[in-house]
Design an enzyme around this catalytic site. Structure first.
Site, mmCIF file in Angstrom:
data_model
loop_
_atom_site.group_PDB
_atom_site.id
_atom_site.type_symbol
_atom_site.label_atom_id
_atom_site.label_comp_id
_atom_site.label_asym_id
_atom_site.label_seq_id
_atom_site.Cartn_x
_atom_site.Cartn_y
_atom_site.Cartn_z
ATOM 1 N N LYS A 1 0.830 -1.204 0.000
ATOM 2 C CA LYS A 1 0.000 0.000 0.000
ATOM 3 C C LYS A 1 0.873 1.265 0.000
ATOM 4 O O LYS A 1 2.093 1.184 0.206
ATOM 5 C CB LYS A 1 -0.918 -0.048 1.233
ATOM 6 N N TYR B 1 -12.434 -2.758 -3.644
ATOM 7 C CA TYR B 1 -13.031 -2.712 -2.301
ATOM 8 C C TYR B 1 -14.557 -2.711 -2.328
ATOM 9 O O TYR B 1 -15.191 -2.243 -1.375
ATOM 10 C CB TYR B 1 -12.508 -1.491 -1.538
ATOM 11 N N PHE C 1 -15.036 3.094 7.425
ATOM 12 C CA PHE C 1 -13.661 3.327 6.984
ATOM 13 C C PHE C 1 -13.518 3.306 5.463
ATOM 14 O O PHE C 1 -12.416 3.477 4.957
ATOM 15 C CB PHE C 1 -12.711 2.305 7.625
ATOM 16 N N ARG D 1 -1.602 -14.319 4.015
ATOM 17 C CA ARG D 1 -2.377 -13.625 5.056
ATOM 18 C C ARG D 1 -1.810 -13.915 6.453
ATOM 19 O O ARG D 1 -1.812 -13.050 7.325
ATOM 20 C CB ARG D 1 -3.860 -13.951 4.939
ATOM 21 N N THR E 1 -5.316 -7.337 10.846
ATOM 22 C CA THR E 1 -5.556 -6.056 10.172
ATOM 23 C C THR E 1 -4.941 -4.856 10.886
ATOM 24 O O THR E 1 -4.416 -3.949 10.240
ATOM 25 C CB THR E 1 -7.083 -5.848 10.027
ATOM 26 N N ARG F 1 2.915 -6.870 9.196
ATOM 27 C CA ARG F 1 2.250 -5.737 9.862
ATOM 28 C C ARG F 1 2.741 -5.569 11.298
ATOM 29 O O ARG F 1 2.900 -4.449 11.787
ATOM 30 C CB ARG F 1 0.735 -5.947 9.831
ATOM 31 N N ASN G 1 -1.842 -0.262 7.032
ATOM 32 C CA ASN G 1 -1.261 -1.535 7.455
ATOM 33 C C ASN G 1 -0.407 -2.214 6.381
ATOM 34 O O ASN G 1 -0.255 -3.428 6.376
ATOM 35 C CB ASN G 1 -2.372 -2.453 7.958
ATOM 36 N N GLU H 1 -9.394 -9.907 -8.175
ATOM 37 C CA GLU H 1 -8.437 -8.826 -7.916
ATOM 38 C C GLU H 1 -7.281 -8.836 -8.914
ATOM 39 O O GLU H 1 -6.810 -7.776 -9.330
ATOM 40 C CB GLU H 1 -7.923 -8.933 -6.469
HETATM 41 P P1 DAT Z 1 -7.565 -7.048 5.685
HETATM 42 O O1 DAT Z 1 -6.751 -6.046 4.900
HETATM 43 O O2 DAT Z 1 -6.822 -7.493 6.910
HETATM 44 O O3 DAT Z 1 -8.094 -8.176 4.829
HETATM 45 P P2 DAT Z 1 -10.277 -5.975 5.613
HETATM 46 O O4 DAT Z 1 -10.425 -6.637 4.289
HETATM 47 O O5 DAT Z 1 -11.297 -6.281 6.660
HETATM 48 O O6 DAT Z 1 -8.832 -6.248 6.247
HETATM 49 O O7 DAT Z 1 -10.298 -4.382 5.430
HETATM 50 C C1 DAT Z 1 -9.665 -3.777 4.316
HETATM 51 C C2 DAT Z 1 -8.839 -2.611 4.813
HETATM 52 O O8 DAT Z 1 -9.684 -1.608 5.404
HETATM 53 C C3 DAT Z 1 -7.850 -2.958 5.927
HETATM 54 O O9 DAT Z 1 -6.638 -3.461 5.422
HETATM 55 C C4 DAT Z 1 -7.677 -1.629 6.624
HETATM 56 C C5 DAT Z 1 -9.040 -1.013 6.536
HETATM 57 N N1 DAT Z 1 -9.846 -1.314 7.725
HETATM 58 C C6 DAT Z 1 -10.499 -2.478 7.988
HETATM 59 N N2 DAT Z 1 -11.162 -2.430 9.132
HETATM 60 C C7 DAT Z 1 -10.944 -1.176 9.631
HETATM 61 C C8 DAT Z 1 -11.371 -0.481 10.811
HETATM 62 N N3 DAT Z 1 -12.176 -1.050 11.713
HETATM 63 N N4 DAT Z 1 -10.940 0.801 10.986
HETATM 64 C C9 DAT Z 1 -10.146 1.390 10.082
HETATM 65 N N5 DAT Z 1 -9.693 0.801 8.953
HETATM 66 C C10 DAT Z 1 -10.095 -0.459 8.733
HETATM 67 MG MG MG Z 2 -9.430 -8.003 3.132
#
Ligand code: DAT
Ligand code: MG
Length: 138
Positions: free
Chosen positions: A11, A51, A59, A87, A93, A104, A118, A132
């Site tokens: 990122k 996304y 978020f 992962r 996360t 991370r 992250n 993706e």
């Molecule tokens: P991951 O990247 O671990 O698969 P995710 O798919 O649930 O997590 O969410 C996508 C991204 O969104 C994540 O990398 C960071 C952000 N994110 C997720 N949950 C969040 C939260 N509760 N507050 C802030 N940012 C968040």
């Molecule tokens: Mg994810």
């Protein structure tokens, strides 16, 4: 048998902090093979597709803005169970509490913003990975 593939993103925080090489090296060191790679400044269109599952979450907009804030390194890696393996290597996360030993957990922390900066993304299922990879490498 065709080996599993996953889409990995370094990122904008990871690229800006100069961690792209470190992160790619950690994935390669675990034994996965790099099969495609490019530096790309994402568009809103790409991120809305990538996304789509997060639309409406609090978020979501900060996440899209963050992902637009600088270039992203997009990579395809291949290997047995690479989706699950990456992962696990990435860690949970939230970087503050991600386990030490993970990308991370070792390299990230909270920066006081509305989104978790992250460092990396990894596909979460074979279906997500196919989708993706086609979004980022069309
Ligand atoms: P991951 O990247 O671990 O698969 P995710 O798919 O649930 O997590 O969410 C996508 C991204 O969104 C994540 O990398 C960071 C952000 N994110 C997720 N949950 C969040 C939260 N509760 N507050 C802030 N940012 C968040
Ligand atoms: Mg994810």
């Amino acid at each position: 048998v065709s080996a599993e593939r996953t889409l990995i993103l370094v990122k904008p925080d990871g690229v800006a902090r100069g961690l792209s090489g470190t992160i790619l090296a950690r994935v390669e060191a675990k034994g996965y093979s790099l099969v495609d790679l490019k530096l790309v400044h994402a568009t809103r269109e790409i991120l809305e597709a990538h996304y789509a599952g997060h639309v409406g979450k609090p978020f979501y907009e900060p996440l899209v803005e963050f992902m637009l804030s600088g270039p992203v390194l997009a990579a395809v890696f291949e290997g047995e169970r690479v989706i699950e393996g990456f992962r696990s290597l990435a860690g949970s996360t939230e970087p503050t509490t991600a386990a030490p030993g993970t990308i991370r957990g070792d390299l990230g922390r909270d920066w006081g913003l509305k989104v978790q900066q992250n460092l990396v993304h990894g596909s979460d299922s074979p279906e997500s990975a196919e989708k993706e990879i086609s979004i980022w490498f069309s």
